[in-house]
Enzyme design. Structure first.
Site, PDB file in Angstrom:
ATOM      1  NE  ARG A  46      -3.883  -1.992   2.262  1.00 19.19           N
ATOM      2  CZ  ARG A  46      -5.092  -1.925   1.693  1.00 19.19           C
ATOM      3  NH1 ARG A  46      -5.517  -0.799   1.152  1.00 19.19           N
ATOM      4  NH2 ARG A  46      -5.873  -2.979   1.673  1.00 19.19           N
ATOM      5  CE  LYS A 144       0.000 -22.147  10.321  1.00 20.30           C
ATOM      6  NZ  LYS A 144       0.790 -21.284  11.178  1.00 20.30           N
ATOM      7  CG  HIS A 236       3.581 -26.381  10.974  1.00 20.28           C
ATOM      8  ND1 HIS A 236       3.464 -26.012   9.657  1.00 20.28           N
ATOM      9  CD2 HIS A 236       3.693 -25.217  11.665  1.00 20.28           C
ATOM     10  CE1 HIS A 236       3.505 -24.694   9.558  1.00 20.28           C
ATOM     11  NE2 HIS A 236       3.632 -24.181  10.759  1.00 20.28           N
TER      12      HIS A 236
HETATM   13  C1  BG6 Z   1       4.344 -20.915  12.143  1.00 19.97           C
HETATM   14  C2  BG6 Z   1       3.535 -20.589  13.356  1.00 19.97           C
HETATM   15  O1  BG6 Z   1       3.535 -21.525  11.166  1.00 19.97           O
HETATM   16  O2  BG6 Z   1       5.410 -21.801  12.481  1.00 19.97           O
HETATM   17  C3  BG6 Z   1       4.421 -19.990  14.428  1.00 19.97           C
HETATM   18  O3  BG6 Z   1       2.504 -19.686  13.023  1.00 19.97           O
HETATM   19  C4  BG6 Z   1       5.621 -20.877  14.693  1.00 19.97           C
HETATM   20  O4  BG6 Z   1       3.693 -19.798  15.635  1.00 19.97           O
HETATM   21  C5  BG6 Z   1       6.325 -21.262  13.406  1.00 19.97           C
HETATM   22  O5  BG6 Z   1       6.496 -20.185  15.562  1.00 19.97           O
HETATM   23  C6  BG6 Z   1       7.411 -22.295  13.645  1.00 19.97           C
HETATM   24  O6  BG6 Z   1       8.145 -22.500  12.482  1.00 19.97           O
HETATM   25  P1  BG6 Z   1       9.658 -22.975  12.510  1.00 19.97           P
HETATM   26  O7  BG6 Z   1      10.024 -23.095  11.064  1.00 19.97           O
HETATM   27  O8  BG6 Z   1      10.426 -21.887  13.214  1.00 19.97           O
HETATM   28  O9  BG6 Z   1       9.693 -24.266  13.254  1.00 19.97           O
END
Ligand code: BG6
Length: 488
Positions: A46, A144, A236
């Site tokens: 924006r 997501k 995840h």
């Molecule tokens: C994200 C979540 O999808 O994954 C976060 O929204 C989280 O809350 C993160 O901290 C963790 O990802 P990674 O790659 O650091 O394990």
């Protein structure tokens, strides 16, 4: 390497995701020579800016983010040479004619990256459609959360489906881009040693831990609406579970893999109210320490506005109702403000059918396969050998057969998930992206569980920041005569 020419239009080019992940990933792709010289990137946000200001800002930020050893200013310039910035109001239909002009005379694939709120995916889709920018090889990338529950995820998916076919939609779950997560496929299906053992005849249980040291990091409002179940488990953890549990796909095509994952999501046993006490633990952290420093509790975090029952920790005993996995629990555990950041999967094999060694050592006598996703990516197989020394007789000793990826393969650096994912989008390969039905079956299971715990009215259990969650999660394992894996 086939470095396909493409046009990328990035909505939300100044947002958090773009700054933290996408620009550094594009930098690494440029550095690896994967961004063809004729490729172009249109960055949209924006904010009005002077010409050149976006490039200066992005270059500064990249220089600050990258390790000195990793920073090559010529690469930064080469990347930014491909980028054009435009201030853009997503809701103004006439703005999309800019895109039409930008694409005129171009026949290379268009990648649309929506690094924005899902609520405006529909708006962007409509704008692109009206500007006639969507053709057969147009791809759209979304992040997501795909909704807050099944109903809202359907709305988002419907909005996308109005303008794009499923084969054009790349839904990111960044865990699928992690090198070691992809390795689960190689480990399972390229090694018959494991493939032949991968079922209830040989495996007693599986642990999946995704622990984080961080707390809420200034996003209390978002997190409080979601909680660990929606933020981490729905996507995840369930993706990891699927990759561990699925049947062998017939090939590596996106649909063969995703068909198998969906079958697992469909066979997950519902955690009904009668199972809550034994199959589910929810926790919320209170003030404690992180890395030796005092940290506030969840309800005292910056931005916390009220008493809240949102969980920052979940442990689940998941069960898969099919022939391969009957009787094999999958213990899932994920939380914020745990003692360390670690993601790992432990496959516990059953003991040998007849035990002939020292009765005191019987508890040791099973193999464990430890798949370490992050950090120190690697695989280790705990095997039993005879202890050395004349006085030891046939005493057993457990030791690891270890494969540490960076040491074994002299890997200079393991690419970040977003590098891999962007590269797969450029190549048009969907196997690391989540299909609509996967999202929806995952929500179905999660929604039911959340509805039941909400109607139970039970508050989450407290745990002190810097510990491994509520003791109830230890008790959940202990009830089955087990404990969470701890490194010596
Ligand atoms: C994200 C979540 O999808 O994954 C976060 O929204 C989280 O809350 C993160 O901290 C963790 O990802 P990674 O790659 O650091 O394990």
């Amino acid at each position: 390497i086939n470095n396909t020419v493409f046009d990328l239009v990035l909505f939300g080019a100044l947002g958090d995701l773009a700054q933290r992940k996408l620009w550094p990933a594009l930098y690494q792709l440029e550095r690896a020579g994967l961004l063809a010289a004729e490729s172009r990137i249109l960055a949209l946000a924006r904010e009005e800016m002077e010409p050149g200001a976006f490039a200066t800002r992005t270059a500064k930020r990249l220089e600050a983010q990258l390790d000195a050893s990793d920073l090559d200013r010529n690469t930064v310039q080469a990347l930014l040479g491909k980028v054009e910035y435009q201030a853009f109001d997503f809701s103004e239909a006439e703005r999309y004619s800019v895109l039409k002009q930008w694409r005129e005379q171009r026949s290379v694939p268009l990648i649309v990256y929506m690094a924005t709120q899902p609520s405006i995916y529909g708006l962007i889709g409509e704008g692109l459609h009206e500007a006639q920018c969507i053709v057969a090889d147009t791809r759209v990338v979304v992040e997501k959360p795909i909704g807050h529950d099944l109903r809202s995820s359907r709305e988002i998916n419907d909005q996308l489906a109005r303008y794009f076919n499923e084969s054009q939609i790349f839904r990111i779950d960044h865990y699928l881009g992690k090198e070691t997560v992809q390795n689960l496929i190689a480990l399972r299906f390229a090694n018959n040693l494991f493939a032949a053992q991968w079922n209830q005849n040989h495996i007693s249980h599986v642990e999946i831990t995704v622990a984080e040291r961080v707390g809420i990091e200034g996003r209390w409002g978002y997190f409080d609406e979601a909680g660990q179940m929606r933020d981490m488990v729905q996507n995840h953890l369930l993706q990891l579970l699927c990759l561990i549990a699925m049947d062998p796909p017939s090939d590596l095509s996106a649909d063969s893999i995703r068909d198998e994952k969906v079958k697992i999501l469909k066979t997950l046993r519902a955690i009904t109210p009668d199972l809550m006490a034994t199959h589910l633990v929810r926790g919320q952290y209170t003030a404690g320490t992180s890395d030796g420093n005092p940290v506030p509790g969840y309800l005292e975090e910056e931005g916390a506005v009220r008493e809240s029952c949102t969980e920052t920790f979940v442990a689940i005993k998941a069960e898969i109702e099919n022939w391969r996995w009957v009787g094999v629990p999958f213990y899932l555990r994920t939380g914020k403000r745990l003692p360390e950041k670690v993601s790992q999967i432990i496959i516990h094999f059953k003991p040998a059918p007849h035990y002939i060694f020292d009765p005191d050592q019987k508890h040791l006598a099973h193999n464990k396969l430890i798949i370490r996703l992050q950090p120190d990516e690697g695989i280790s197989l705990e095997v039993l050998t005879k202890d050395q020394g004349l006085d030891k007789g046939m005493r057993l000793r457990q030791g690891p057969l270890q494969l540490n990826f960076s040491k074994a393969f002299d890997t200079a650096r393991i690419p970040d998930a977003y590098e891999r994912l962007l590269w797969e989008v450029i190549k048009g390969n969907q196997y690391l992206f989540v299909r609509r039905d996967e999202v929806e079956f995952a929500w179905r299971w999660v929604d039911r569980l959340i509805a039941d715990w909400e109607s139970s009215g039970e508050a989450p259990r407290r745990y002190v920041a810097g510990t491994w969650g509520p003791v109830a999660s230890i008790a959940m394992m202990a009830r089955d005569g087990r404990s969470w894996y701890e490194e010596d």
